[in-house]
Structures are given as C-alpha cells and as structure tokens.
Design an enzyme around this catalytic site. Structure first.
Site, short mmCIF file in Angstrom:
data_model
loop_
_atom_site.label_atom_id
_atom_site.label_comp_id
_atom_site.label_asym_id
_atom_site.label_seq_id
_atom_site.Cartn_x
_atom_site.Cartn_y
_atom_site.Cartn_z
N LEU A 31 0.65 -1.25 0.01
CA LEU A 31 0.03 -0.02 -0.02
C LEU A 31 0.70 1.24 -0.18
O LEU A 31 1.94 1.31 0.48
CB LEU A 31 -0.83 0.09 1.13
CG LEU A 31 -1.80 -1.33 1.47
CD1 LEU A 31 -2.82 -1.06 2.57
CD2 LEU A 31 -2.58 -1.63 0.12
N HIS A 35 -3.56 4.33 -2.17
CA HIS A 35 -4.55 3.46 -1.20
C HIS A 35 -5.25 4.11 -0.43
O HIS A 35 -6.35 4.08 0.13
CB HIS A 35 -4.05 2.18 -1.14
CG HIS A 35 -3.10 1.34 -2.16
ND1 HIS A 35 -1.87 1.14 -2.37
CD2 HIS A 35 -3.86 0.72 -3.18
CE1 HIS A 35 -1.67 0.51 -3.52
NE2 HIS A 35 -2.75 0.16 -3.98
N GLY A 145 -8.84 4.27 -7.83
CA GLY A 145 -8.24 5.40 -8.23
C GLY A 145 -8.17 5.74 -9.54
O GLY A 145 -8.05 4.81 -10.71
N GLN A 146 -8.09 6.96 -10.10
CA GLN A 146 -8.32 7.34 -11.31
C GLN A 146 -6.78 7.32 -12.28
O GLN A 146 -7.15 6.85 -13.33
CB GLN A 146 -8.37 8.90 -11.27
CG GLN A 146 -8.21 9.58 -12.73
CD GLN A 146 -9.37 9.10 -13.65
OE1 GLN A 146 -10.40 8.94 -13.41
NE2 GLN A 146 -9.17 9.26 -14.92
N LYS A 147 -5.76 6.79 -11.42
CA LYS A 147 -4.65 6.56 -12.12
C LYS A 147 -4.75 5.20 -13.22
O LYS A 147 -4.25 5.11 -14.19
CB LYS A 147 -3.53 6.13 -11.17
CG LYS A 147 -2.23 5.87 -11.79
CD LYS A 147 -1.06 5.64 -11.10
CE LYS A 147 -1.09 4.25 -10.68
NZ LYS A 147 -0.70 3.19 -11.72
N VAL A 174 -3.01 10.31 -6.99
CA VAL A 174 -2.20 10.81 -5.76
C VAL A 174 -0.72 10.79 -6.31
O VAL A 174 -0.16 9.80 -6.71
CB VAL A 174 -2.04 10.27 -4.63
CG1 VAL A 174 -1.23 10.45 -3.64
CG2 VAL A 174 -3.83 10.06 -4.31
#
Length: 286
Positions: A31, A35, A145-147, A174
């Site tokens: 993590l 996360h 997550g958008q990544k 992030v």
C-alpha cells in the site's frame, strides 16, 4: 481491525454490520498513499470500511511480473490499522479460485484498446475478481483510483451491465511532489530511472496546456506527449492515447466540440512499465 481469510468469515462480518453502509477498497497490497487516500474517503462516506489484499494471478499475463509483484503484508496491516479499517480480507488462491473454478466475467469493447491491446487477458482477470469481491462483501460503495482510468471505466461498465447494487467512487491520482503518480511498481525504478520517470507527468501536463489553449487536434495532442517522452533516453514508449473518456475509442483528427478527452500513456523504464493519464473535460477544465 478484523483480519479475515475466508469468504465465510467475510459474510459473517457483513451480517454482523446489519444495515450499516460499507465502503470497500480492493487492493493488491504493498500500500501507498494513493490506497490510503481511498481508505480515508471510504471512512468519511461509510459507517464501515473493508480492504481486500489479494495479488490476483488472473490479471497477470504469462510474461508479466506476478512473482516480482512487491509484497509487505505486515506493513500493509499496520497502515490500515492506523486508518481505523474495520476488516481486511486476505484470501489465498484456493479460496478465490478453487480447483473446480470455471467462470469468468467478460466486458467486451471497452477492454479492447489501450491496456487491453497490450495485455489481452488482463481485464477478464480484473472483472472476475472484482465481481467476486462485490458478491462476497455486498458493499455500499467501492473505491478505485483514477490512475487506473481504463480499469475504472471497465468496472463501471460491468456494474451497469450486471446491475450490481453499489456505487463506484473514483479518487484522484495521488502524486509525489515532482508529479510522478504513486504506484507499487515505482519501487522497481533505479535512482536514475526514478528521476527520469517524471516525464510521464510532464508530457501529460504539456498536452493539457495545449488543450487549455484550445488545441482539439488529437494527433497534435498525441504528438506533444510522444515528443517529450521520446526525448528521454531511458524511457521507451509503449503507447500514447487521446481517447473518448466514455468509450475509450481513439480519436482521429479533431475532437468534437464539447467533448472531453482521456490522455493516457504507458512507458517502459527497462522492465518496469508505468502508466498515467489526465482527464480533460469539454469545457477545457480538468
């Protein structure tokens, strides 16, 4: 914080929650702050929070890095304990895929381009394990997550198509202070590669600046990204993309008025493959 290893234990946990809302954060462990940001969002929006840690073999191709995938379970559990997570599910392969396992969840068109073109078995592995987690936990909301922009689009499609009764919440990418998107695979980078890897973010921001200035030629946006990437000797471009955010179909020529765009890329640094993206809205804001 309860540590659970079997599906039966998770179902007992869920029953014990009664009507409480549950936020689920599916992970493969190792993590990082990306996360944990999702965990915090889940905590803010739900009465209970669960995290799964499972390195899913079905989403790795035969030449991919399943055996190399980083793991540090003790550290993961310490971090999740600090965040006040209620339940962590850590199944083994036999629990998730017993010897007589025969089923899979297939999402079609939206899995074909981008990552799907390079990793043809990847998304069936993703959708199968995510569908299982949704059925096991029965969460109110699940957090991604958008990544991993294509993964988000694929999961949303599956949820719509198969009528899963939960919300999909997407947290922003992030990044480190220098712009590199957080990823478990960043640990594979040498010091020199790590310094160079910021080129992904720089390429995306350069194309975004052109978009903000009114550029709507998809070929020009891709060229802007590719030129910056190819100027870095340690970077080897896998793909750059300017695609429809809803369908992930690649734009050709001018992007239609009012339409948004998903700019994305995959880049190798030796054996380490990094992805990143930025979502551009039709009103020229992100």
């Amino acid at each position: 914080m309860r540590i659970l290893h079997t599906i039966a234990e998770v179902r007992d946990f869920r029953r014990s929650q009664g009507q409480a809302t549950l936020g689920l954060v599916p992970t493969m462990g190792f993590l990082h702050e990306g996360h944990l940001a999702l965990v915090r969002q889940a905590r803010a929006e739900n009465e209970s929070v669960a995290v799964s840690i499972y390195v899913n073999p079905k989403q790795f191709g035969p030449t991919e890095d399943l055996s190399r995938y980083p793991r540090d379970l003790a550290r993961d559990l310490a971090l999740l304990g600090e965040e006040g997570v209620d339940c962590v599910f850590i199944p083994d392969n036999e629990e998730m895929y017993p010897t007589d396992f025969q089923s899979g969840v297939v999402v079609k068109e939206i899995t074909q381009p981008l990552e799907g073109a390079r990793r043809p078995t990847h998304f069936e592995g993703v959708t199968t394990v995510v569908a299982k987690l949704f059925n096991i936990f029965q969460p109110t909301r699940a957090y991604f997550g958008q990544k991993d922009a294509q993964q988000v689009a694929v999961v949303r499609q599956m949820v719509r198509d198969l009528n899963f009764g939960l919300g999909i919440v997407v947290g922003p990418t992030v990044r480190e202070a220098d712009g590199l998107a957080l990823s478990s695979r960043n640990k594979y980078l040498t010091v020199e590669q790590r310094a160079t890897a910021t080129v992904l973010h720089r390429a995306l921001r350069s194309a975004e600046a052109h978009w903000q200035s009114g550029e709507r030629d998809s070929d020009a946006l891709r060229s802007t990204m590719r030129q910056l990437l190819e100027a870095e000797p340690l970077a080897r471009v896998d793909y750059v993309s300017a695609a429809d955010p809803a369908t992930l179909g690649e734009y050709a020529g001018l992007i239609p008025p009012g339409a948004g765009a998903l700019l994305s890329m995959a880049v190798f640094f030796d054996r380490t493959r990094l992805i990143d993206n930025v979502l551009l809205s039709g009103d020229a804001t992100t």
